[in-house]
Structure formats: C-alpha cells, structure tokens
Design a protein around this motif. Sequence first.
Motif, PDB file in Angstrom:
ATOM      1  N   ASN A   1      84.937  21.368  92.405  1.00 16.12           N
ATOM      2  CA  ASN A   1      84.403  20.356  93.314  1.00 16.12           C
ATOM      3  C   ASN A   1      85.317  19.138  93.391  1.00 16.12           C
ATOM      4  O   ASN A   1      84.873  18.017  93.215  1.00 16.12           O
ATOM      5  CB  ASN A   1      83.017  19.912  92.857  1.00 16.12           C
ATOM      6  CG  ASN A   1      82.028  21.047  92.853  1.00 16.12           C
ATOM      7  OD1 ASN A   1      81.995  21.822  93.781  1.00 16.12           O
ATOM      8  ND2 ASN A   1      81.233  21.151  91.810  1.00 16.12           N
ATOM      9  N   CYS A   2      86.581  19.340  93.625  1.00 16.01           N
ATOM     10  CA  CYS A   2      87.522  18.225  93.629  1.00 16.01           C
ATOM     11  C   CYS A   2      88.037  17.954  95.033  1.00 16.01           C
ATOM     12  O   CYS A   2      88.851  18.712  95.570  1.00 16.01           O
ATOM     13  CB  CYS A   2      88.691  18.506  92.691  1.00 16.01           C
ATOM     14  SG  CYS A   2      88.164  18.691  90.973  1.00 16.01           S
ATOM     15  N   ILE A   3      87.569  16.900  95.608  1.00 12.50           N
ATOM     16  CA  ILE A   3      88.018  16.471  96.916  1.00 12.50           C
ATOM     17  C   ILE A   3      88.951  15.290  96.714  1.00 12.50           C
ATOM     18  O   ILE A   3      88.668  14.383  95.934  1.00 12.50           O
ATOM     19  CB  ILE A   3      86.829  16.050  97.806  1.00 12.50           C
ATOM     20  CG1 ILE A   3      85.892  17.231  98.031  1.00 12.50           C
ATOM     21  CG2 ILE A   3      87.297  15.474  99.117  1.00 12.50           C
ATOM     22  CD1 ILE A   3      86.515  18.395  98.753  1.00 12.50           C
ATOM     23  N   GLU A   4      90.060  15.288  97.421  1.00  9.63           N
ATOM     24  CA  GLU A   4      91.003  14.175  97.355  1.00  9.63           C
ATOM     25  C   GLU A   4      91.069  13.489  98.709  1.00  9.63           C
ATOM     26  O   GLU A   4      90.924  14.137  99.746  1.00  9.63           O
ATOM     27  CB  GLU A   4      92.391  14.676  96.962  1.00  9.63           C
ATOM     28  CG  GLU A   4      92.437  15.250  95.567  1.00  9.63           C
ATOM     29  CD  GLU A   4      93.804  15.791  95.197  1.00  9.63           C
ATOM     30  OE1 GLU A   4      94.155  15.685  94.016  1.00  9.63           O
ATOM     31  OE2 GLU A   4      94.520  16.298  96.075  1.00  9.63           O
ATOM     32  N   VAL A   5      91.262  12.188  98.669  1.00  9.06           N
ATOM     33  CA  VAL A   5      91.403  11.395  99.884  1.00  9.06           C
ATOM     34  C   VAL A   5      92.679  10.560  99.787  1.00  9.06           C
ATOM     35  O   VAL A   5      93.195  10.331  98.697  1.00  9.06           O
ATOM     36  CB  VAL A   5      90.181  10.470 100.107  1.00  9.06           C
ATOM     37  CG1 VAL A   5      88.916  11.282 100.321  1.00  9.06           C
ATOM     38  CG2 VAL A   5      89.994   9.501  98.956  1.00  9.06           C
ATOM     39  N   ALA A   6      93.163  10.139 100.927  1.00  7.08           N
ATOM     40  CA  ALA A   6      94.341   9.271 100.963  1.00  7.08           C
ATOM     41  C   ALA A   6      93.958   7.972 101.668  1.00  7.08           C
ATOM     42  O   ALA A   6      93.206   7.975 102.640  1.00  7.08           O
ATOM     43  CB  ALA A   6      95.495   9.945 101.695  1.00  7.08           C
ATOM     44  N   ASP A   7      94.456   6.873 101.144  1.00  9.21           N
ATOM     45  CA  ASP A   7      94.181   5.557 101.723  1.00  9.21           C
ATOM     46  C   ASP A   7      95.339   5.130 102.630  1.00  9.21           C
ATOM     47  O   ASP A   7      96.420   5.710 102.597  1.00  9.21           O
ATOM     48  CB  ASP A   7      94.022   4.522 100.600  1.00  9.21           C
ATOM     49  CG  ASP A   7      92.835   4.837  99.706  1.00  9.21           C
ATOM     50  OD1 ASP A   7      91.783   5.232 100.223  1.00  9.21           O
ATOM     51  OD2 ASP A   7      92.973   4.683  98.477  1.00  9.21           O
ATOM     52  N   GLY A   8      95.106   4.089 103.398  1.00  2.00           N
ATOM     53  CA  GLY A   8      96.176   3.501 104.191  1.00  2.00           C
ATOM     54  C   GLY A   8      96.269   4.016 105.616  1.00  2.00           C
ATOM     55  O   GLY A   8      97.294   3.839 106.271  1.00  2.00           O
ATOM     56  N   TYR A   9      95.215   4.645 106.111  1.00  2.64           N
ATOM     57  CA  TYR A   9      95.200   5.150 107.479  1.00  2.64           C
ATOM     58  C   TYR A   9      94.020   4.521 108.207  1.00  2.64           C
ATOM     59  O   TYR A   9      92.929   5.097 108.232  1.00  2.64           O
ATOM     60  CB  TYR A   9      95.108   6.682 107.483  1.00  2.64           C
ATOM     61  CG  TYR A   9      96.324   7.304 106.855  1.00  2.64           C
ATOM     62  CD1 TYR A   9      97.423   7.647 107.630  1.00  2.64           C
ATOM     63  CD2 TYR A   9      96.392   7.511 105.483  1.00  2.64           C
ATOM     64  CE1 TYR A   9      98.554   8.191 107.053  1.00  2.64           C
ATOM     65  CE2 TYR A   9      97.521   8.050 104.893  1.00  2.64           C
ATOM     66  CZ  TYR A   9      98.590   8.385 105.689  1.00  2.64           C
ATOM     67  OH  TYR A   9      99.715   8.922 105.107  1.00  2.64           O
ATOM     68  N   PRO A  10      94.209   3.332 108.767  1.00  2.00           N
ATOM     69  CA  PRO A  10      93.098   2.613 109.397  1.00  2.00           C
ATOM     70  C   PRO A  10      92.342   3.468 110.420  1.00  2.00           C
ATOM     71  O   PRO A  10      92.941   4.080 111.300  1.00  2.00           O
ATOM     72  CB  PRO A  10      93.786   1.433 110.086  1.00  2.00           C
ATOM     73  CG  PRO A  10      95.051   1.238 109.320  1.00  2.00           C
ATOM     74  CD  PRO A  10      95.471   2.629 108.901  1.00  2.00           C
ATOM     75  N   GLY A  11      91.047   3.537 110.221  1.00  2.00           N
ATOM     76  CA  GLY A  11      90.197   4.273 111.146  1.00  2.00           C
ATOM     77  C   GLY A  11      90.035   5.743 110.812  1.00  2.00           C
ATOM     78  O   GLY A  11      89.243   6.433 111.447  1.00  2.00           O
ATOM     79  N   PHE A  12      90.791   6.242 109.828  1.00  2.00           N
ATOM     80  CA  PHE A  12      90.734   7.655 109.471  1.00  2.00           C
ATOM     81  C   PHE A  12      90.702   7.840 107.957  1.00  2.00           C
ATOM     82  O   PHE A  12      91.164   6.987 107.215  1.00  2.00           O
ATOM     83  CB  PHE A  12      91.946   8.409 110.022  1.00  2.00           C
ATOM     84  CG  PHE A  12      91.977   8.441 111.515  1.00  2.00           C
ATOM     85  CD1 PHE A  12      91.272   9.402 112.220  1.00  2.00           C
ATOM     86  CD2 PHE A  12      92.695   7.493 112.223  1.00  2.00           C
ATOM     87  CE1 PHE A  12      91.290   9.421 113.602  1.00  2.00           C
ATOM     88  CE2 PHE A  12      92.713   7.499 113.600  1.00  2.00           C
ATOM     89  CZ  PHE A  12      92.015   8.471 114.297  1.00  2.00           C
ATOM     90  N   VAL A  13      90.167   8.978 107.520  1.00  2.00           N
ATOM     91  CA  VAL A  13      90.159   9.337 106.108  1.00  2.00           C
ATOM     92  C   VAL A  13      90.735  10.750 105.991  1.00  2.00           C
ATOM     93  O   VAL A  13      90.074  11.724 106.346  1.00  2.00           O
ATOM     94  CB  VAL A  13      88.727   9.301 105.519  1.00  2.00           C
ATOM     95  CG1 VAL A  13      88.748   9.666 104.045  1.00  2.00           C
ATOM     96  CG2 VAL A  13      88.096   7.930 105.721  1.00  2.00           C
ATOM     97  N   PRO A  14      91.981  10.879 105.517  1.00  2.00           N
ATOM     98  CA  PRO A  14      92.520  12.214 105.255  1.00  2.00           C
ATOM     99  C   PRO A  14      91.832  12.799 104.019  1.00  2.00           C
ATOM    100  O   PRO A  14      91.685  12.127 103.002  1.00  2.00           O
ATOM    101  CB  PRO A  14      94.005  11.967 104.971  1.00  2.00           C
ATOM    102  CG  PRO A  14      94.287  10.594 105.505  1.00  2.00           C
ATOM    103  CD  PRO A  14      93.004   9.846 105.356  1.00  2.00           C
ATOM    104  N   VAL A  15      91.401  14.052 104.116  1.00  2.00           N
ATOM    105  CA  VAL A  15      90.666  14.719 103.043  1.00  2.00           C
ATOM    106  C   VAL A  15      91.291  16.091 102.802  1.00  2.00           C
ATOM    107  O   VAL A  15      91.651  16.785 103.747  1.00  2.00           O
ATOM    108  CB  VAL A  15      89.178  14.896 103.427  1.00  2.00           C
ATOM    109  CG1 VAL A  15      88.401  15.624 102.347  1.00  2.00           C
ATOM    110  CG2 VAL A  15      88.535  13.564 103.732  1.00  2.00           C
TER     111      VAL A  15
END
Length: 57
Positions: free
Chosen positions: A15-29
Amino acid sequence: MAWRKSSYSDGGPNNCIEVADGYPGFVPVRDSKTPTRPALLITAPACAAFVEFAAGA
C-alpha cells in the motif's frame, strides 16, 4: 521529479503510494512497487476530494 511517500499511505508492503511536489494545480501519483511505470497526473481539486472521501470512508 522528487518522489515522497504519501502521508496517507499506511506503510504496508502493498500500500505504498508516492507523490511529487512542485506542480501547481496537479498531484503526480505513482505506485512505489512499480516506479518505472507512468505516473498519474491528478488535478489538485480532484486529489483533495478523493482524500476527503477516503478519510471519511
């Protein structure tokens, strides 16, 4: 892209989901088990609605 484990991930091995920050308006998953596969790009409002729904479930 700098990935981090989502604070909503329970830490289990499957159950490991990763996200990336620094993309205004979007959430990379992405799924940490398959990091070479393409990431999902979710709008910030859609991601917030999903987290709110999941937290109440």
